[in-house]
Motif scaffolding. Structure first.
Motif, mmCIF file in Angstrom:
data_model
loop_
_atom_site.group_PDB
_atom_site.id
_atom_site.type_symbol
_atom_site.label_atom_id
_atom_site.label_comp_id
_atom_site.label_asym_id
_atom_site.label_seq_id
_atom_site.Cartn_x
_atom_site.Cartn_y
_atom_site.Cartn_z
ATOM 1 N N LEU A 238 25.118 -34.365 -35.025
ATOM 2 C CA LEU A 238 24.523 -34.548 -36.320
ATOM 3 C C LEU A 238 23.074 -35.279 -36.402
ATOM 4 O O LEU A 238 22.204 -34.778 -36.848
ATOM 5 C CB LEU A 238 25.413 -34.581 -37.342
ATOM 6 C CG LEU A 238 24.905 -34.746 -38.785
ATOM 7 C CD1 LEU A 238 24.722 -33.172 -39.076
ATOM 8 C CD2 LEU A 238 25.857 -35.178 -39.677
ATOM 9 N N GLU A 239 23.286 -36.183 -35.485
ATOM 10 C CA GLU A 239 22.057 -37.210 -35.463
ATOM 11 C C GLU A 239 21.089 -36.476 -34.646
ATOM 12 O O GLU A 239 19.869 -36.780 -35.051
ATOM 13 C CB GLU A 239 22.457 -38.617 -34.611
ATOM 14 C CG GLU A 239 21.337 -39.392 -34.212
ATOM 15 C CD GLU A 239 20.701 -39.962 -35.230
ATOM 16 O OE1 GLU A 239 19.552 -40.574 -35.094
ATOM 17 O OE2 GLU A 239 21.083 -40.105 -36.439
ATOM 18 N N ARG A 242 19.285 -34.067 -37.154
ATOM 19 C CA ARG A 242 18.562 -34.604 -38.437
ATOM 20 C C ARG A 242 17.394 -35.242 -37.988
ATOM 21 O O ARG A 242 16.361 -35.451 -38.731
ATOM 22 C CB ARG A 242 19.573 -35.420 -39.190
ATOM 23 C CG ARG A 242 20.694 -34.441 -39.920
ATOM 24 C CD ARG A 242 21.600 -34.993 -40.859
ATOM 25 N NE ARG A 242 22.387 -34.205 -41.784
ATOM 26 C CZ ARG A 242 23.450 -34.598 -42.665
ATOM 27 N NH1 ARG A 242 23.587 -35.760 -42.763
ATOM 28 N NH2 ARG A 242 24.060 -33.513 -43.051
ATOM 29 N N SER A 243 17.573 -36.236 -37.127
ATOM 30 C CA SER A 243 16.672 -37.295 -36.797
ATOM 31 C C SER A 243 15.807 -37.031 -35.539
ATOM 32 O O SER A 243 14.635 -37.534 -35.196
ATOM 33 C CB SER A 243 17.413 -38.619 -36.573
ATOM 34 O OG SER A 243 18.040 -39.124 -37.747
ATOM 35 N N SER A 298 28.801 -30.214 -42.287
ATOM 36 C CA SER A 298 27.351 -30.725 -42.268
ATOM 37 C C SER A 298 26.339 -30.134 -41.404
ATOM 38 O O SER A 298 25.265 -29.924 -41.277
ATOM 39 C CB SER A 298 27.425 -32.101 -42.003
ATOM 40 O OG SER A 298 28.162 -32.771 -43.163
ATOM 41 N N ARG A 306 18.143 -26.744 -45.232
ATOM 42 C CA ARG A 306 18.360 -27.942 -44.382
ATOM 43 C C ARG A 306 18.623 -27.542 -43.126
ATOM 44 O O ARG A 306 18.862 -26.458 -42.858
ATOM 45 C CB ARG A 306 19.738 -28.606 -45.132
ATOM 46 C CG ARG A 306 21.022 -27.843 -44.614
ATOM 47 C CD ARG A 306 22.192 -28.698 -45.136
ATOM 48 N NE ARG A 306 23.443 -28.118 -44.587
ATOM 49 C CZ ARG A 306 24.668 -28.302 -44.975
ATOM 50 N NH1 ARG A 306 24.913 -28.892 -45.949
ATOM 51 N NH2 ARG A 306 25.575 -27.712 -44.471
ATOM 52 N N CYS A 308 20.040 -27.258 -39.411
ATOM 53 C CA CYS A 308 21.545 -27.052 -38.973
ATOM 54 C C CYS A 308 21.745 -26.958 -37.382
ATOM 55 O O CYS A 308 20.558 -27.164 -36.776
ATOM 56 C CB CYS A 308 22.145 -25.775 -39.438
ATOM 57 S SG CYS A 308 21.432 -24.285 -39.023
ATOM 58 N N SER A 312 15.435 -25.930 -37.551
ATOM 59 C CA SER A 312 14.918 -26.978 -38.318
ATOM 60 C C SER A 312 15.023 -26.979 -39.628
ATOM 61 O O SER A 312 15.221 -26.030 -40.130
ATOM 62 C CB SER A 312 13.426 -27.527 -38.019
ATOM 63 O OG SER A 312 12.880 -26.565 -38.239
ATOM 64 N N ALA A 313 14.546 -28.122 -40.471
ATOM 65 C CA ALA A 313 14.223 -28.136 -42.032
ATOM 66 C C ALA A 313 13.039 -27.253 -42.114
ATOM 67 O O ALA A 313 12.237 -27.092 -40.971
ATOM 68 C CB ALA A 313 14.157 -29.317 -42.662
#
Length: 685
Positions: A238-239, A242-243, A298, A306, A308, A312-313
């Motif tokens: 997840l990191e 998202r980041s 998530s 969002r 996944c 990307s977003a």
């Protein structure tokens, strides 16, 4: 478990594909388990609509009591009831599981114990639960594939888990054999494990997850309960998403880190499950305090707004100022739930399930552009993506575009239907033009070198194959082919989808200038970052080999299109298709809209490690149709100065024609001097 790091390294380095490790439990002629393939388009459409509807419902506010929410609840309840109808369970098994899970997540999970036995035990519950839903069998299939598929099954398992825990906490309890059994996995946790678990639970609620190092320390230490170790592995994934902008990519790319983390998390739990001879570990997974289902939810690709595991977003990019910008588009409302693309053989109209009527869906052939254009590109978002017969959401996007720009003007003496040209057209039933041809009365030309054949399973006898003209389309012959098949110079829709030379073929049409379609749809490469203008090296007879080395980036297309009077309109959020509209049909506010893009790692790496051609200066802004700004003119001047310096270094004479001369990429096909200039700089380096 202490060997998790070794397992992670093994999974990342191994060459095995998910299908050889975990696979879904069914394969049917009409729709397979993941529902990515159907024989007929109407079933593809039906299950895409069901997936969108229940996904929106599962993730909606449970306290919403509006009329719309009550209507949606009634519709979903009807779907749940239908899912228990005899015979429907083999049509799309994953869809049926998702519907039946709703029965357990929004009501008493013990409702199917018809005898109301107070001694109803753990294994009784699990046997009943799996017999009615198939959810436990589902969990032995590929988590990576389930996360990418768009079905909200992990969110639903979270809801079932909450319901089951609530029932077990009830006093008095009808089922003592459930209530008195401790969670054998949670009991193995040490104090450090509990602290980490609390941090993750808090992070999921607040949106501020623990730092990457916290997850890595938990993996190194290894939680007493294997579910905790799996949560830590998913926390790293997840990191990464998202980041750090990393995504799972192709399921065949077992070297991708996100894929390896998910696979290792599943292996960790699978190993533990196999220490028992029955379903009991699944009971612990459903009643654990570790947020395993929330973590998987998530990561799932269920929301177009969002990032996944595969995307990307949403990003937007101003190609004139070369900078990322905030997207000015409206947010999706009705179809924000992600729906994957899919395969089918035959273009069939959706049945009464969808309440779609072809007569009302198709646009009148008399529709013309309004006398005064209004800005409308900001209204395009995931809501307009609709798949009736197209592979992804192209049908809805094209319908929306033509509703705003109308069809070509025609002389009073000859009134004809809108006209399309599409190539490659190997499976006519799922093309952009399929629903237009079959149900909306359009006319046109289909071209392909191997009609009916595809690398992933052809359909040589499918309807429509016989009307595909067998032609191998190249940049050298495209103009002559259009003349051969009497294509109108101002026809309505051009779709270019050869999977390799798309950029160069469209470039040849634009440079010639004879044919000016109103709308152009092209395949682009979503693996290339939005700020890069790169395309495959042209080779007339080349074909795509399934790797990342394919077509070109969205920016490359957009720069070329703008220089020839076309404006970027939209790029699919659930595919790799972009749409361009002739600029003279648009309001001036829509002519320079930013590129809108969802980055994906869609393809496995290229083992040949071929270089893309950089075309950033092939069609620079100052060369576009219309007046150039002073900033654009300065850029042109600077490029020309650098080009002259390079030519002096090479001892070659300056070439006055910046647009059409120099630098063949293959015999008989020339590129612009700007591309040749870039290639020359590379060779000097």
């Amino acid at each position: 478990m202490r060997g998790t790091f070794l397992a992670l390294g093994w999974a990342a380095a191994s060459a095995k594909e998910y299908s050889k490790t975990y696979s879904f439990m069914a394969d049917r002629l009409e729709c397979e388990g993941q529902c990515t393939y159907c024989r007929h388009a109407h079933n593809q459409h039906k299950w895409a609509e069901i997936r969108s509807k229940i996904g929106h419902y599962v993730y909606s506010d449970p306290d919403d009591d509006s009329v719309l929410a009550r209507t949606e609840h009634h519709q979903v309840q009807n779907l749940i009831n239908w899912s228990w109808t005899k015979g429907v369970n083999f049509e799309c098994i994953l869809g049926i599981i998702a519907l039946r899970l709703l029965s357990f997540g929004y009501s008493d999970p013990l409702q199917f114990n018809v005898y109301d036995d107070p001694n109803f035990g753990v294994l009784d519950f699990l046997d009943t639960f799996n017999a009615h839903s198939g959810a436990l069998d589902l969990l032995t299939s590929s988590w990576a594939a389930l996360l990418a598929g768009g079905w909200p099954v992990f969110k639903q398992l979270h809801l079932v888990s909450k319901k089951l825990i609530d029932v077990m906490d009830d006093r008095p309890m009808k089922y003592p054999n459930l209530q008195t059994r401790p969670n054998e996995c949670d009991e193995m946790d040490a104090e450090e494990d509990l602290n980490y678990r609390d941090a993750v639970v808090h992070g999921l609620k607040s949106g501020e997850m623990p730092a990457l190092g916290v997850h890595l320390l938990a993996i190194r230490r290894s939680s007493g309960c294997p579910v905790g170790t799996a949560v830590a592995l998913l926390g790293v994934a997840l990191e990464m998403i998202r980041s750090r902008g990393m995504y799972q990519g192709s399921l065949k790319d077992s070297g991708n880190l996100v894929y390896a983390l998910i696979l290792t998390a599943q292996d960790t739990l699978n190993t533990w499950v196999h220490t028992k001879m029955n379903w009991s570990p699944f009971f612990d997974m459903l009643t654990t305090k570790w947020p395993i289902w929330e973590m998987l939810s998530s990561l799932a690709c269920v929301d177009s707004t969002r990032p996944c595991v595969t995307r990307s977003a949403l990003q937007c990019y101003d190609m004139l100022h070369r900078e990322s910008v905030v997207c000015p588009h409206q947010s999706p409302q009705s179809r924000s739930i992600f729906v994957a693309c899919g395969e089918h053989d035959i273009c069939t109209w959706p049945d009464s399930f969808s309440n779609l009527d072809a007569k009302n869906w198709c646009l009148s052939h008399e529709l013309r552009a309004p006398l005064k254009a209004r800005p409308w590109l900001r209204e395009l978002n995931h809501d307009v993506e609709e798949r009736v017969c197209s592979q992804c959401g192209q049908d809805g996007v094209l319908r929306t575009i033509f509703r705003n720009v109308g069809f070509r003007e025609q002389s009073p003496e000859r009134r004809s239907a809108p006209f399309y040209v599409e190539f490659g057209a190997r499976k006519p039933g799922m093309l952009n033009s399929a629903v237009l041809r079959e149900f909306c009365g359009w006319e046109g030309v289909l071209l392909d070198s191997q009609p009916g054949e595809t690398p992933h399973g052809g359909c040589p006898h499918c309807p429509g194959v016989s009307i595909v003209a067998t032609e191998f389309v190249t940049a050298e012959n495209i103009v002559e082919l259009f003349k051969k098949y009497s294509v109108p110079h101002d026809f309505d829709l051009l779709t270019i989808d050869t999977d390799f030379n798309d950029y160069w073929i469209w470039r040849a049409l634009l440079m010639d200038g004879t044919f000016r379609p109103r709308v152009v749809a092209v395949d682009f490469n979503p693996d290339i970052p939005l700020h890069e203008a790169k395309v495959v090296r042209y080779s007339a007879m080349a074909e795509w080999d399934g790797t990342i080395y394919t077509v070109g980036s969205l920016l490359a297309y957009a720069l070329m299109a703008r220089a020839h009077g076309y404006s970027f309109a939209y790029a699919l959020e659930m595919g790799s298709h972009a749409f361009f509209v002739r600029s003279d049909l648009l309001h001036e506010e829509d002519v320079n809209m930013p590129l809108r893009f969802v980055k994906k790692n869609s393809h496995p790496p290229d083992p040949k490690q071929r270089d893309f051609v950089d075309v950033l200066y092939d069609f620079i802004p100052g060369e576009r149709v219309g007046a150039a700004s002073s900033q654009d003119s300065d850029l042109v001047t600077e490029v020309q100065r650098l080009r002259r310096q390079l030519q002096e270094l090479q001892g070659t004479p300056a070439v006055p024609n910046d647009r059409r001369s120099n630098g063949p990429l293959s015999p008989g096909f020339t590129v612009s001097a700007a591309t040749s200039f870039f290639e020359g700089v590379r060779s000097l380096g």
